[in-house]
Design an enzyme around this catalytic site. Structure first.
Site, short mmCIF file in Angstrom:
data_model
loop_
_atom_site.label_atom_id
_atom_site.label_comp_id
_atom_site.label_asym_id
_atom_site.label_seq_id
_atom_site.Cartn_x
_atom_site.Cartn_y
_atom_site.Cartn_z
N LEU A 6 0.85 -1.19 0.00
CA LEU A 6 0.00 0.00 0.00
C LEU A 6 0.88 1.24 0.00
O LEU A 6 1.89 1.28 0.72
CB LEU A 6 -0.91 0.02 1.23
CG LEU A 6 -1.91 -1.13 1.36
CD1 LEU A 6 -2.62 -1.06 2.70
CD2 LEU A 6 -2.90 -1.11 0.22
N ASN A 8 0.39 3.98 1.34
CA ASN A 8 0.36 4.67 2.64
C ASN A 8 1.06 3.88 3.74
O ASN A 8 1.18 4.36 4.85
CB ASN A 8 -1.07 4.90 3.08
CG ASN A 8 -1.88 5.69 2.09
OD1 ASN A 8 -1.41 6.01 1.01
ND2 ASN A 8 -3.11 6.00 2.44
N CYS A 9 1.49 2.67 3.45
CA CYS A 9 2.08 1.78 4.46
C CYS A 9 3.51 2.21 4.77
O CYS A 9 4.36 2.28 3.88
CB CYS A 9 2.03 0.35 3.94
SG CYS A 9 2.87 -0.84 5.00
N ASP A 10 3.78 2.48 6.04
CA ASP A 10 5.13 2.91 6.45
C ASP A 10 6.18 1.84 6.14
O ASP A 10 7.28 2.16 5.71
CB ASP A 10 5.16 3.24 7.94
CG ASP A 10 4.43 4.52 8.27
OD1 ASP A 10 4.25 5.37 7.36
OD2 ASP A 10 4.01 4.69 9.44
N ARG A 13 6.98 1.84 2.49
CA ARG A 13 7.81 3.01 2.16
C ARG A 13 9.27 2.79 2.57
O ARG A 13 10.19 3.14 1.84
CB ARG A 13 7.27 4.26 2.84
CG ARG A 13 6.06 4.82 2.15
CD ARG A 13 5.73 6.17 2.69
NE ARG A 13 4.31 6.20 3.00
CZ ARG A 13 3.72 7.05 3.79
NH1 ARG A 13 4.41 7.98 4.40
NH2 ARG A 13 2.43 7.00 3.98
#
Length: 105
Positions: A6, A8-10, A13
């Site tokens: 995703l 938005n997934c830390d 990233r």
């Protein structure tokens, strides 16, 4: 070389920062290709489904009773992340074992 996760997934990233040659496929927006999903389920089994996620907690008992492939097709955000595909090999999660297997540690 593809990282399925995703945007938005830390954790996704963090992985992408260390894997600049990889491209991100946002499973919520684009889904998981059937061949990758089948291979990942064959390799990782039920461990591919994140039963600690908010999405999981929001599912009814009827939904939870689906097969893992059905769950992940209907709710791709249930997949543990990231799922990394490199040269035909699959890796799940961004942990030390995955980093070692990718030659980063």
């Amino acid at each position: 070389m593809i990282l399925y996760g995703l945007k938005n997934c830390d954790t996704c990233r963090k992985a992408l920062k260390q894997l600049p040659d990889f491209s991100l496929v946002d499973v919520r927006a684009e889904g998981i290709p059937q061949d990758i999903l089948s291979a990942a389920l064959e390799k990782f089994g039920d461990k591919l489904v994140n039963t600690r996620s908010t999405t999981w907690r929001g599912l009814s008992e009827e939904d939870r009773a689906q097969s893992p492939i059905g769950l992940l097709q209907d709710h791709p955000a249930l997949m543990k992340r990231p799922l990394i595909s490199k040269e035909g090999l699959l890796f799940l999660r961004w942990d030390k074992a995955t980093q070692e297997a990718l030659g980063l540690v």
